[in-house]
Design a protein around this motif. Structure first.
Motif, PDB file in Angstrom:
ATOM      1  N   LEU A   1      72.173 -20.777  22.620  1.00 21.18           N
ATOM      2  CA  LEU A   1      71.422 -22.030  22.707  1.00 21.18           C
ATOM      3  C   LEU A   1      70.144 -21.960  21.875  1.00 21.18           C
ATOM      4  CD1 LEU A   1      71.779 -22.794  26.536  1.00 21.18           C
ATOM      5  CD2 LEU A   1      72.981 -23.897  24.642  1.00 21.18           C
ATOM      6  N   GLU A   2      69.539 -20.768  21.828  1.00 21.03           N
ATOM      7  CA  GLU A   2      68.281 -20.612  21.093  1.00 21.03           C
ATOM      8  C   GLU A   2      68.492 -20.547  19.586  1.00 21.03           C
ATOM      9  OE1 GLU A   2      66.078 -17.269  22.518  1.00 21.03           O
ATOM     10  OE2 GLU A   2      66.407 -17.798  24.617  1.00 21.03           O
ATOM     11  N   HIS A   3      69.506 -19.767  19.167  1.00 16.84           N
ATOM     12  CA  HIS A   3      69.684 -19.484  17.731  1.00 16.84           C
ATOM     13  C   HIS A   3      70.808 -20.278  17.082  1.00 16.84           C
ATOM     14  CE1 HIS A   3      66.860 -16.089  17.812  1.00 16.84           C
ATOM     15  NE2 HIS A   3      67.405 -15.750  18.960  1.00 16.84           N
ATOM     16  N   GLY A   4      71.837 -20.607  17.854  1.00 16.23           N
ATOM     17  CA  GLY A   4      72.982 -21.311  17.294  1.00 16.23           C
ATOM     18  C   GLY A   4      73.854 -20.466  16.398  1.00 16.23           C
ATOM     19  N   LYS A   5      73.565 -19.160  16.291  1.00 15.84           N
ATOM     20  CA  LYS A   5      74.348 -18.271  15.427  1.00 15.84           C
ATOM     21  C   LYS A   5      75.156 -17.265  16.242  1.00 15.84           C
ATOM     22  CE  LYS A   5      70.759 -18.462  11.869  1.00 15.84           C
ATOM     23  NZ  LYS A   5      69.740 -17.693  11.116  1.00 15.84           N
ATOM     24  N   VAL A   6      75.234 -17.488  17.539  1.00 15.45           N
ATOM     25  CA  VAL A   6      75.860 -16.530  18.438  1.00 15.45           C
ATOM     26  C   VAL A   6      77.177 -17.086  18.979  1.00 15.45           C
ATOM     27  CG1 VAL A   6      75.586 -15.147  20.534  1.00 15.45           C
ATOM     28  CG2 VAL A   6      73.580 -15.683  19.108  1.00 15.45           C
ATOM     29  N   LYS A   7      78.205 -16.284  18.918  1.00 14.93           N
ATOM     30  CA  LYS A   7      79.507 -16.625  19.489  1.00 14.93           C
ATOM     31  C   LYS A   7      79.766 -15.642  20.633  1.00 14.93           C
ATOM     32  CE  LYS A   7      82.627 -17.880  16.633  1.00 14.93           C
ATOM     33  NZ  LYS A   7      83.572 -17.838  15.494  1.00 14.93           N
ATOM     34  N   VAL A   8      80.161 -16.137  21.787  1.00 10.93           N
ATOM     35  CA  VAL A   8      80.316 -15.295  22.970  1.00 10.93           C
ATOM     36  C   VAL A   8      81.763 -15.311  23.452  1.00 10.93           C
ATOM     37  CG1 VAL A   8      79.501 -14.784  25.310  1.00 10.93           C
ATOM     38  CG2 VAL A   8      77.951 -15.859  23.647  1.00 10.93           C
ATOM     39  N   VAL A   9      82.331 -14.140  23.604  1.00 12.59           N
ATOM     40  CA  VAL A   9      83.675 -13.980  24.154  1.00 12.59           C
ATOM     41  C   VAL A   9      83.566 -13.062  25.363  1.00 12.59           C
ATOM     42  CG1 VAL A   9      86.023 -13.152  23.755  1.00 12.59           C
ATOM     43  CG2 VAL A   9      84.735 -14.216  21.882  1.00 12.59           C
ATOM     44  N   VAL A  10      84.039 -13.532  26.508  1.00 10.67           N
ATOM     45  CA  VAL A  10      84.018 -12.718  27.730  1.00 10.67           C
ATOM     46  C   VAL A  10      85.441 -12.343  28.101  1.00 10.67           C
ATOM     47  CG1 VAL A  10      83.358 -12.599  30.158  1.00 10.67           C
ATOM     48  CG2 VAL A  10      81.924 -13.870  28.534  1.00 10.67           C
ATOM     49  N   ARG A  11      85.700 -11.048  28.195  1.00 12.94           N
ATOM     50  CA  ARG A  11      87.031 -10.548  28.557  1.00 12.94           C
ATOM     51  C   ARG A  11      87.007 -10.109  30.024  1.00 12.94           C
ATOM     52  NH1 ARG A  11      89.347  -6.225  24.685  1.00 12.94           N
ATOM     53  NH2 ARG A  11      87.753  -4.952  25.692  1.00 12.94           N
ATOM     54  N   LYS A  12      87.886 -10.670  30.814  1.00  7.38           N
ATOM     55  CA  LYS A  12      87.926 -10.344  32.244  1.00  7.38           C
ATOM     56  C   LYS A  12      89.051  -9.387  32.604  1.00  7.38           C
ATOM     57  CE  LYS A  12      85.701 -14.619  33.705  1.00  7.38           C
ATOM     58  NZ  LYS A  12      85.760 -15.818  34.596  1.00  7.38           N
ATOM     59  N   ASP A  13      90.083  -9.337  31.791  1.00 11.01           N
ATOM     60  CA  ASP A  13      91.247  -8.501  32.116  1.00 11.01           C
ATOM     61  C   ASP A  13      91.414  -7.311  31.197  1.00 11.01           C
ATOM     62  OD1 ASP A  13      91.986 -10.300  34.164  1.00 11.01           O
ATOM     63  OD2 ASP A  13      92.929 -11.618  32.676  1.00 11.01           O
TER      64      ASP A  13
END
Length: 365
Positions: free
Chosen positions: A57-69
């Motif tokens: 939200l701050e930088h706009g250059k970040v991609k987030v992937v969360v792996r649960k399994d």
């Protein structure tokens, strides 16, 4: 489309991630490089993913992937490769032991003439801050094993590095399917990736800012399993087994030549001197026999340059292996170990030395 995708696998790195993002953004901005920060988090219980989303939200250059399994650094990097949009990939840890300020130099080398650029702790100007003796020994041992089982590691002084950059094509055009295990994705890329030129950039492996090291018994076991898997997939394990089989068959030649010189040619009449001469003849006969088989079978795809030089290197390997075997036999027996066990350990160590020296000097990859 961004120029560079910086892939950072995370687990419990909430304190480090904002500092990394700030320093990386400053370094890339100064170098004029467009980039995205790809955070692949293994569902960290400390809220790392939420911190990453706030950074987006701050930088706009970040991609987030969360792996649960899924779990594991190497597979997290592979996931990062899948979602990354950049022409170039950079892989680094979140703990700031990999300085973000080095990333522009890695990218620069990619844009010049390199396919894979490794940030090395062991090159001339690289170093490690505050590692204890045990950690240094573990790292050195792991590097030696990698050099032995994965010949492609010859291209770098630091095959254990977790900090490197590569062109997208290295992954997309890999010679074998990429299926890394544990923490050492670079080994997988060296063994299977599609590249022509590997380069190095020195760096200082710094102190961890916060959190705990992931190194432990499980990680080391996964590393060994990964090495054996790569050796099998690339054919190096079969080469090692063939080398051992040839050596075993050479025992027959050794014994036969010993008997022939000592009993049939009359060396027995010379006493101890005759026995030593017969023993030397048996050893040399087995060296010649083994060399010829290795030339035709074990290393038939690596016969380069002078055959005389290859033989001299193999001779040296054989002498070193025999000396190591004798040293272990005498040393361990003197220390109280049964002489048969001492000799067995010596045989294994001697075999390892013979193979390592032969594979790197007589028949290098």
């Amino acid at each position: 489309m961004v120029d560079v995708s910086v892939i950072v696998p995370t687990y419990n790195e909430r304190e480090n991630l904002p500092v990394l993002a700030k320093r990386l953004d400053k370094a890339m901005g100064k170098a004029g490089i467009s980039y995205e920060l790809v955070v692949v988090d293994d569902n960290s219980p400390d809220g790392t993913a939420e911190v990453a989303r706030n950074l987006k939200l701050e930088h706009g250059k970040v991609k987030v992937v969360v792996r649960k399994d899924e779990r594991g650094l190497a597979s997290a990097v592979m996931k990062g490769f899948e979602v990354a949009e950049g022409k170039y990939f950079v892989v680094m840890d979140a703990d700031l032991q990999h300085p973000p300020e080095v990333v522009p130099e890695l990218v620069k080398r990619l844009k010049e003439d390199c396919d894979l650029v490794i940030a090395s702790r062991y090159s001339k100007e690289g170093r490690i801050e505050e590692w204890n003796f045990v950690r240094k020994v573990i790292s050195k041992g792991a590097t030696i094993l990698a050099k032995l089982l994965v010949p492609a590691t010859k291209y770098t002084t630091d095959p254990m590095s977790g900090f490197f950059a590569l062109k997208r094509e290295v992954v997309e055009r890999a010679k074998l399917p990429l299926n890394p295990l544990g923490y050492k994705i670079l080994l997988e890329l060296l063994a299977k990736g599609s590249f022509e030129k590997v380069c190095e950039v020195p760096y200082v492996f710094g102190k961890r800012l916060a959190g705990e090291s992931k190194l432990g018994g499980r990680v080391m076991l996964e590393y060994l399993i990964h090495l054996m898997k790569l050796a099998k997939e690339t054919g190096e394990l079969n080469r090692m087994l063939t080398f051992a089989a040839v050596g075993a068959s050479g025992i027959v030649v050794n014994e036969g030549a010993l008997y022939a010189v000592y009993e049939l040619l009359g060396a027995k009449s010379l006493g101890a001197l005759g026995l030593a001469a017969a023993g030397l003849a048996g050893f040399e006969a087995s060296v010649v026999y083994n060399f010829l088989l290795h030339e035709r079978v074990t290393f038939k795809d690596r016969r380069k340059g002078s055959v005389v030089k290859r033989f001299l290197h193999y001779e040296a390997a054989s002498v070193l292996g025999a000396a190591a075997q004798l040293a272990f036999l005498l040393g361990l027996t003197y220390a109280g170990v049964h002489y048969l066990i001492s000799n067995l350990i010596g045989i294994v160590v001697g075999l390892g030395i013979r193979y390592s020296y032969s594979a790197t000097k007589a028949w290098p990859a």
